[in-house]
Design an enzyme around this catalytic site. Structure first.
Site, mmCIF file in Angstrom:
data_model
loop_
_atom_site.group_PDB
_atom_site.id
_atom_site.type_symbol
_atom_site.label_atom_id
_atom_site.label_comp_id
_atom_site.label_asym_id
_atom_site.label_seq_id
_atom_site.Cartn_x
_atom_site.Cartn_y
_atom_site.Cartn_z
ATOM 1 N N GLU A 66 43.626 29.845 44.720
ATOM 2 C CA GLU A 66 42.685 30.841 44.195
ATOM 3 C C GLU A 66 41.417 30.133 43.710
ATOM 4 O O GLU A 66 41.392 29.609 42.584
ATOM 5 C CB GLU A 66 43.302 31.578 43.010
ATOM 6 C CG GLU A 66 44.582 32.299 43.325
ATOM 7 C CD GLU A 66 44.831 33.428 42.344
ATOM 8 O OE1 GLU A 66 44.889 34.573 42.791
ATOM 9 O OE2 GLU A 66 44.919 33.176 41.131
ATOM 10 N N LYS A 82 47.566 41.205 35.250
ATOM 11 C CA LYS A 82 46.866 40.569 34.121
ATOM 12 C C LYS A 82 47.111 41.361 32.824
ATOM 13 O O LYS A 82 48.184 41.909 32.649
ATOM 14 C CB LYS A 82 45.376 40.437 34.433
ATOM 15 C CG LYS A 82 45.107 39.800 35.784
ATOM 16 C CD LYS A 82 43.680 39.398 35.954
ATOM 17 C CE LYS A 82 43.465 38.897 37.368
ATOM 18 N NZ LYS A 82 42.230 38.164 37.538
ATOM 19 N N GLU A 105 42.973 31.563 34.781
ATOM 20 C CA GLU A 105 42.606 32.166 33.488
ATOM 21 C C GLU A 105 43.391 31.528 32.341
ATOM 22 O O GLU A 105 42.883 31.368 31.236
ATOM 23 C CB GLU A 105 42.804 33.692 33.550
ATOM 24 C CG GLU A 105 41.707 34.333 34.388
ATOM 25 C CD GLU A 105 42.079 35.638 35.064
ATOM 26 O OE1 GLU A 105 43.099 36.246 34.708
ATOM 27 O OE2 GLU A 105 41.321 36.044 35.972
ATOM 28 N N ASN A 118 48.962 40.874 40.574
ATOM 29 C CA ASN A 118 48.914 40.321 39.211
ATOM 30 C C ASN A 118 48.120 41.314 38.354
ATOM 31 O O ASN A 118 46.906 41.416 38.496
ATOM 32 C CB ASN A 118 48.220 38.947 39.266
ATOM 33 C CG ASN A 118 47.894 38.409 37.885
ATOM 34 O OD1 ASN A 118 48.427 38.879 36.877
ATOM 35 N ND2 ASN A 118 47.016 37.422 37.826
ATOM 36 N N GLY A 135 37.871 37.981 40.912
ATOM 37 C CA GLY A 135 37.214 39.108 40.243
ATOM 38 C C GLY A 135 35.714 39.200 40.489
ATOM 39 O O GLY A 135 35.021 39.953 39.807
ATOM 40 N N SER A 195 39.529 38.110 45.071
ATOM 41 C CA SER A 195 38.787 39.248 45.632
ATOM 42 C C SER A 195 39.355 39.751 46.956
ATOM 43 O O SER A 195 38.612 40.165 47.847
ATOM 44 C CB SER A 195 37.298 38.901 45.782
ATOM 45 O OG SER A 195 36.720 38.698 44.504
ATOM 46 N N HIS A 207 47.807 29.945 36.380
ATOM 47 C CA HIS A 207 46.662 30.781 36.785
ATOM 48 C C HIS A 207 45.395 30.219 36.140
ATOM 49 O O HIS A 207 45.430 29.751 34.997
ATOM 50 C CB HIS A 207 46.900 32.233 36.345
ATOM 51 C CG HIS A 207 45.910 33.177 36.964
ATOM 52 N ND1 HIS A 207 44.628 33.293 36.501
ATOM 53 C CD2 HIS A 207 46.014 34.014 38.023
ATOM 54 C CE1 HIS A 207 43.981 34.174 37.252
ATOM 55 N NE2 HIS A 207 44.807 34.626 38.181
HETATM 56 C C1 PEP Z 1 43.813 36.817 40.390
HETATM 57 O O1 PEP Z 1 43.406 36.830 39.246
HETATM 58 O O2 PEP Z 1 44.892 36.261 40.653
HETATM 59 C C2 PEP Z 1 42.994 37.453 41.415
HETATM 60 C C3 PEP Z 1 43.149 37.058 42.643
HETATM 61 O O3 PEP Z 1 42.116 38.411 40.992
HETATM 62 P P1 PEP Z 1 41.169 39.340 41.931
HETATM 63 O O4 PEP Z 1 42.003 39.783 43.093
HETATM 64 O O5 PEP Z 1 40.754 40.457 41.053
HETATM 65 O O6 PEP Z 1 40.037 38.466 42.374
#
Ligand code: PEP
Length: 254
Positions: free
Chosen positions: A164, A12, A95, A10, A170, A209, A93
């Site tokens: 998630e 973003k 976010e 992703n 992140g 992460s 998601h």
């Molecule tokens: C995400 O935003 O879907 C995600 C998993 O981000 P990260 O891998 O950077 O934690």
């Protein structure tokens, strides 16, 4: 239903055409790692160009609007994303749930619209740190699944779920492998209660992460069928480290 691990990047709100070289490199490498299903969700502006660069990997959108069209300035419908080259879309998601106040009901409408337009969907769920610390993680994720997942005839085969935890995105922090396994088992049970036997075949991805150096451990957790990767999907080098770990994990299982 395929049992290949599914590794989805992703991007973003990252990427201009200069980043197409990364997509190309990921696609070329994926040709040698066919045990893994690989996909990228670039920003809308790069979907068409990425589709043209990549022959093998899946290309998806990060979101779509729930309506087929109309007066929604700045939004993109599922049919538009599909026309640009997206075969799937992420919805819900964390976010978007936070930045755009997206409710479970809206996420469900988006997933339904995407499937009606001929796309697959990755429906994201996950608890906040406060919810985990107060012992509510499974209840929160259960409600998100019930409220966000599309329902109806033939829908289950179009759905992937991404678990998630918001506090892991992140941050460099991840749940323990045991906690990931427990949550994925909980999600599996919920999927079976929603979709019946078909719920057994739905892939559940872990996201938060995931990096090349922790991917093998995280992907080995119970019921984990792949990963949704943010930061570490932005360069071919780090994303390929995760894909290779997934291929090795697959070798160990077979
Ligand atoms: C995400 O935003 O879907 C995600 C998993 O981000 P990260 O891998 O950077 O934690």
């Amino acid at each position: 239903m395929t049992t290949r691990p599914y590794i989805v990047g992703n991007w973003k709100m990252h990427g201009t055409r200069a980043m197409l070289a990364e997509a190309r490199a990921i696609d070329r490498a994926a040709e040698r790692l066919l045990k893994v299903e690989v996909a990228l969700a670039p920003p809308f502006t790069l979907i068409h160009a990425t589709r043209k660069e990549a022959n093998l990997i899946g290309i998806g959108a990060q979101d779509v609007h729930a309506a087929e069209g109309g007066a929604h300035t700045g939004d993109i419908s599922a049919a538009m994303a599909k026309d640009a080259g997206a075969g799937f879309t992420i919805v819900g998601h964390s976010e978007r749930r936070a930045d755009h106040k997206e409710s479970n009901a809206l996420v469900q409408e988006k997933a339904t619209a995407a499937i009606a337009a001929g796309m697959n969907v990755i429906v994201c769920v996950g608890e906040t740190e406060e919810e985990r610390d107060s012992g509510k993680a499974e209840a929160v994720v259960g409600r998100q699944l019930t409220g966000s997942l599309p329902t109806g005839e033939g829908v289950a085969e179009k759905v992937t779920v991404a678990y998630e935890p918001v506090w892991a995105i992140g941050t460099g922090r991840t749940p323990t492998v045991d906690d990931i396994g427990a949550m994925h088992r909980h999600i599996r049970a919920k999927l079976v209660s929603i979709y019946g036997e078909e719920g057994q075949g739905i892939r559940i991805l872990y996201g938060g992460s995931v990096k090349p150096d922790n991917a093998a451990e995280l992907l080995a957790a119970d019921e984990v069928g792949g990963a949704l990767v943010g930061g570490a999907s932005l360069t071919a080098e780090s994303f390929l480290g995760i894909i290779v770990a997934a291929a090795e994990a697959q070798d160990e299982k077979s």
